[in-house]
Design a protein around this motif. Sequence first.
Motif, PDB file in Angstrom:
ATOM      1  N   TYR A   8      68.304 -29.063   4.420  1.00 15.83           N
ATOM      2  CA  TYR A   8      67.207 -28.252   4.952  1.00 15.83           C
ATOM      3  C   TYR A   8      66.400 -29.038   5.973  1.00 15.83           C
ATOM      4  O   TYR A   8      65.988 -30.163   5.705  1.00 15.83           O
ATOM      5  CB  TYR A   8      66.267 -27.808   3.822  1.00 15.83           C
ATOM      6  CG  TYR A   8      66.926 -26.874   2.843  1.00 15.83           C
ATOM      7  CD1 TYR A   8      66.895 -25.498   3.059  1.00 15.83           C
ATOM      8  CD2 TYR A   8      67.593 -27.352   1.734  1.00 15.83           C
ATOM      9  CE1 TYR A   8      67.510 -24.635   2.172  1.00 15.83           C
ATOM     10  CE2 TYR A   8      68.211 -26.495   0.841  1.00 15.83           C
ATOM     11  CZ  TYR A   8      68.161 -25.141   1.067  1.00 15.83           C
ATOM     12  OH  TYR A   8      68.783 -24.281   0.196  1.00 15.83           O
ATOM     13  N   GLU A   9      66.162 -28.416   7.127  1.00 18.25           N
ATOM     14  CA  GLU A   9      65.298 -29.029   8.137  1.00 18.25           C
ATOM     15  C   GLU A   9      63.849 -28.763   7.767  1.00 18.25           C
ATOM     16  O   GLU A   9      63.502 -27.662   7.332  1.00 18.25           O
ATOM     17  CB  GLU A   9      65.589 -28.463   9.523  1.00 18.25           C
ATOM     18  CG  GLU A   9      64.767 -29.145  10.597  1.00 18.25           C
ATOM     19  CD  GLU A   9      65.122 -28.673  11.994  1.00 18.25           C
ATOM     20  OE1 GLU A   9      65.190 -29.508  12.879  1.00 18.25           O
ATOM     21  OE2 GLU A   9      65.324 -27.458  12.180  1.00 18.25           O
ATOM     22  N   THR A  10      62.983 -29.732   7.966  1.00 23.08           N
ATOM     23  CA  THR A  10      61.576 -29.632   7.559  1.00 23.08           C
ATOM     24  C   THR A  10      60.636 -29.696   8.759  1.00 23.08           C
ATOM     25  O   THR A  10      59.666 -30.443   8.758  1.00 23.08           O
ATOM     26  CB  THR A  10      61.240 -30.767   6.571  1.00 23.08           C
ATOM     27  OG1 THR A  10      61.548 -32.021   7.192  1.00 23.08           O
ATOM     28  CG2 THR A  10      62.026 -30.624   5.293  1.00 23.08           C
ATOM     29  N   ASN A  14      56.196 -23.268   7.250  1.00 22.56           N
ATOM     30  CA  ASN A  14      56.508 -21.851   7.098  1.00 22.56           C
ATOM     31  C   ASN A  14      57.725 -21.396   7.901  1.00 22.56           C
ATOM     32  O   ASN A  14      57.950 -20.197   8.067  1.00 22.56           O
ATOM     33  CB  ASN A  14      55.296 -20.997   7.500  1.00 22.56           C
ATOM     34  CG  ASN A  14      54.124 -21.260   6.586  1.00 22.56           C
ATOM     35  OD1 ASN A  14      54.294 -21.369   5.377  1.00 22.56           O
ATOM     36  ND2 ASN A  14      52.947 -21.383   7.147  1.00 22.56           N
ATOM     37  N   PHE A  15      58.473 -22.315   8.438  1.00 26.52           N
ATOM     38  CA  PHE A  15      59.647 -21.988   9.231  1.00 26.52           C
ATOM     39  C   PHE A  15      60.656 -23.108   9.091  1.00 26.52           C
ATOM     40  O   PHE A  15      60.299 -24.286   9.110  1.00 26.52           O
ATOM     41  CB  PHE A  15      59.264 -21.828  10.707  1.00 26.52           C
ATOM     42  CG  PHE A  15      60.446 -21.617  11.603  1.00 26.52           C
ATOM     43  CD1 PHE A  15      61.034 -20.375  11.715  1.00 26.52           C
ATOM     44  CD2 PHE A  15      60.966 -22.665  12.326  1.00 26.52           C
ATOM     45  CE1 PHE A  15      62.129 -20.181  12.534  1.00 26.52           C
ATOM     46  CE2 PHE A  15      62.066 -22.477  13.151  1.00 26.52           C
ATOM     47  CZ  PHE A  15      62.641 -21.228  13.258  1.00 26.52           C
ATOM     48  N   GLY A  16      61.909 -22.758   8.950  1.00 27.38           N
ATOM     49  CA  GLY A  16      62.926 -23.785   8.846  1.00 27.38           C
ATOM     50  C   GLY A  16      64.320 -23.218   8.991  1.00 27.38           C
ATOM     51  O   GLY A  16      64.504 -22.037   9.253  1.00 27.38           O
ATOM     52  N   MET A  47      72.873 -34.971  13.868  1.00 29.53           N
ATOM     53  CA  MET A  47      72.050 -36.139  13.588  1.00 29.53           C
ATOM     54  C   MET A  47      70.614 -35.684  13.389  1.00 29.53           C
ATOM     55  O   MET A  47      70.059 -34.953  14.225  1.00 29.53           O
ATOM     56  CB  MET A  47      72.087 -37.145  14.731  1.00 29.53           C
ATOM     57  CG  MET A  47      71.297 -38.408  14.397  1.00 29.53           C
ATOM     58  SD  MET A  47      71.167 -39.561  15.770  1.00 29.53           S
ATOM     59  CE  MET A  47      69.715 -38.921  16.581  1.00 29.53           C
ATOM     60  N   ALA A  48      70.022 -36.082  12.261  1.00 27.13           N
ATOM     61  CA  ALA A  48      68.633 -35.732  11.968  1.00 27.13           C
ATOM     62  C   ALA A  48      67.849 -36.999  11.645  1.00 27.13           C
ATOM     63  O   ALA A  48      68.361 -37.912  11.001  1.00 27.13           O
ATOM     64  CB  ALA A  48      68.559 -34.770  10.802  1.00 27.13           C
ATOM     65  N   LEU A  49      66.640 -37.032  12.106  1.00 23.48           N
ATOM     66  CA  LEU A  49      65.748 -38.163  11.877  1.00 23.48           C
ATOM     67  C   LEU A  49      64.485 -37.641  11.211  1.00 23.48           C
ATOM     68  O   LEU A  49      63.836 -36.720  11.738  1.00 23.48           O
ATOM     69  CB  LEU A  49      65.415 -38.844  13.208  1.00 23.48           C
ATOM     70  CG  LEU A  49      64.609 -40.116  13.171  1.00 23.48           C
ATOM     71  CD1 LEU A  49      65.332 -41.209  12.375  1.00 23.48           C
ATOM     72  CD2 LEU A  49      64.336 -40.607  14.584  1.00 23.48           C
ATOM     73  N   ASP A  50      64.154 -38.191  10.069  1.00 25.08           N
ATOM     74  CA  ASP A  50      62.972 -37.787   9.307  1.00 25.08           C
ATOM     75  C   ASP A  50      62.934 -36.275   9.039  1.00 25.08           C
ATOM     76  O   ASP A  50      61.891 -35.637   9.151  1.00 25.08           O
ATOM     77  CB  ASP A  50      61.692 -38.241   9.994  1.00 25.08           C
ATOM     78  CG  ASP A  50      61.569 -39.757  10.018  1.00 25.08           C
ATOM     79  OD1 ASP A  50      62.081 -40.411   9.092  1.00 25.08           O
ATOM     80  OD2 ASP A  50      60.968 -40.297  10.975  1.00 25.08           O
ATOM     81  N   GLY A  51      64.092 -35.709   8.710  1.00 24.43           N
ATOM     82  CA  GLY A  51      64.166 -34.305   8.333  1.00 24.43           C
ATOM     83  C   GLY A  51      64.196 -33.315   9.475  1.00 24.43           C
ATOM     84  O   GLY A  51      64.122 -32.115   9.257  1.00 24.43           O
ATOM     85  N   VAL A  52      64.307 -33.803  10.728  1.00 28.88           N
ATOM     86  CA  VAL A  52      64.309 -32.930  11.902  1.00 28.88           C
ATOM     87  C   VAL A  52      65.575 -33.194  12.714  1.00 28.88           C
ATOM     88  O   VAL A  52      65.855 -34.338  13.074  1.00 28.88           O
ATOM     89  CB  VAL A  52      63.059 -33.163  12.777  1.00 28.88           C
ATOM     90  CG1 VAL A  52      63.087 -32.274  14.011  1.00 28.88           C
ATOM     91  CG2 VAL A  52      61.793 -32.940  11.976  1.00 28.88           C
ATOM     92  N   VAL A  53      66.326 -32.119  13.016  1.00 29.57           N
ATOM     93  CA  VAL A  53      67.548 -32.265  13.810  1.00 29.57           C
ATOM     94  C   VAL A  53      67.195 -32.782  15.200  1.00 29.57           C
ATOM     95  O   VAL A  53      66.311 -32.241  15.876  1.00 29.57           O
ATOM     96  CB  VAL A  53      68.288 -30.910  13.913  1.00 29.57           C
ATOM     97  CG1 VAL A  53      69.446 -31.007  14.888  1.00 29.57           C
ATOM     98  CG2 VAL A  53      68.775 -30.476  12.538  1.00 29.57           C
ATOM     99  N   GLN A  54      67.890 -33.822  15.628  1.00 26.23           N
ATOM    100  CA  GLN A  54      67.687 -34.398  16.953  1.00 26.23           C
ATOM    101  C   GLN A  54      68.747 -33.902  17.937  1.00 26.23           C
ATOM    102  O   GLN A  54      68.440 -33.634  19.091  1.00 26.23           O
ATOM    103  CB  GLN A  54      67.734 -35.933  16.884  1.00 26.23           C
ATOM    104  CG  GLN A  54      66.714 -36.528  15.945  1.00 26.23           C
ATOM    105  CD  GLN A  54      65.288 -36.212  16.352  1.00 26.23           C
ATOM    106  OE1 GLN A  54      64.893 -36.438  17.488  1.00 26.23           O
ATOM    107  NE2 GLN A  54      64.516 -35.664  15.431  1.00 26.23           N
ATOM    108  N   THR A  55      69.992 -33.819  17.476  1.00 25.63           N
ATOM    109  CA  THR A  55      71.083 -33.353  18.323  1.00 25.63           C
ATOM    110  C   THR A  55      72.252 -32.915  17.455  1.00 25.63           C
ATOM    111  O   THR A  55      72.351 -33.320  16.303  1.00 25.63           O
ATOM    112  CB  THR A  55      71.527 -34.453  19.320  1.00 25.63           C
ATOM    113  OG1 THR A  55      72.454 -33.906  20.259  1.00 25.63           O
ATOM    114  CG2 THR A  55      72.144 -35.642  18.616  1.00 25.63           C
ATOM    115  N   THR A  56      73.098 -32.065  18.044  1.00 25.24           N
ATOM    116  CA  THR A  56      74.334 -31.665  17.389  1.00 25.24           C
ATOM    117  C   THR A  56      75.472 -31.840  18.390  1.00 25.24           C
ATOM    118  O   THR A  56      75.247 -31.870  19.609  1.00 25.24           O
ATOM    119  CB  THR A  56      74.308 -30.200  16.911  1.00 25.24           C
ATOM    120  OG1 THR A  56      74.441 -29.340  18.042  1.00 25.24           O
ATOM    121  CG2 THR A  56      73.058 -29.881  16.128  1.00 25.24           C
TER     122      THR A  56
END
Length: 64
Positions: A8-10, A14-16, A47-56
């Motif tokens: 899960y992206e954080t 209220n949105f993810g 690739m995700a850093l600190d729960g947030v997608v950076q790139t795919t």
Amino acid sequence: MSQKEIWYETLHPNFGQYFAVENILYHDKTQHQDLIIFENTELGRIMALDGVVQTTERDEFIYH
């Protein structure tokens, strides 16, 4: 049939969004950051850093 892991992206409280994880390639958590690289059927490597997608892998062409 085995159940896939879900990541899960954080980005906002209220949105993810969520991603089915096919394979975790790398995951390391230090006192400064949490880095994960995993494979997803639709987007390729993510690739995700600190729960947030950076790139795919699928949107990588944007950076070239």
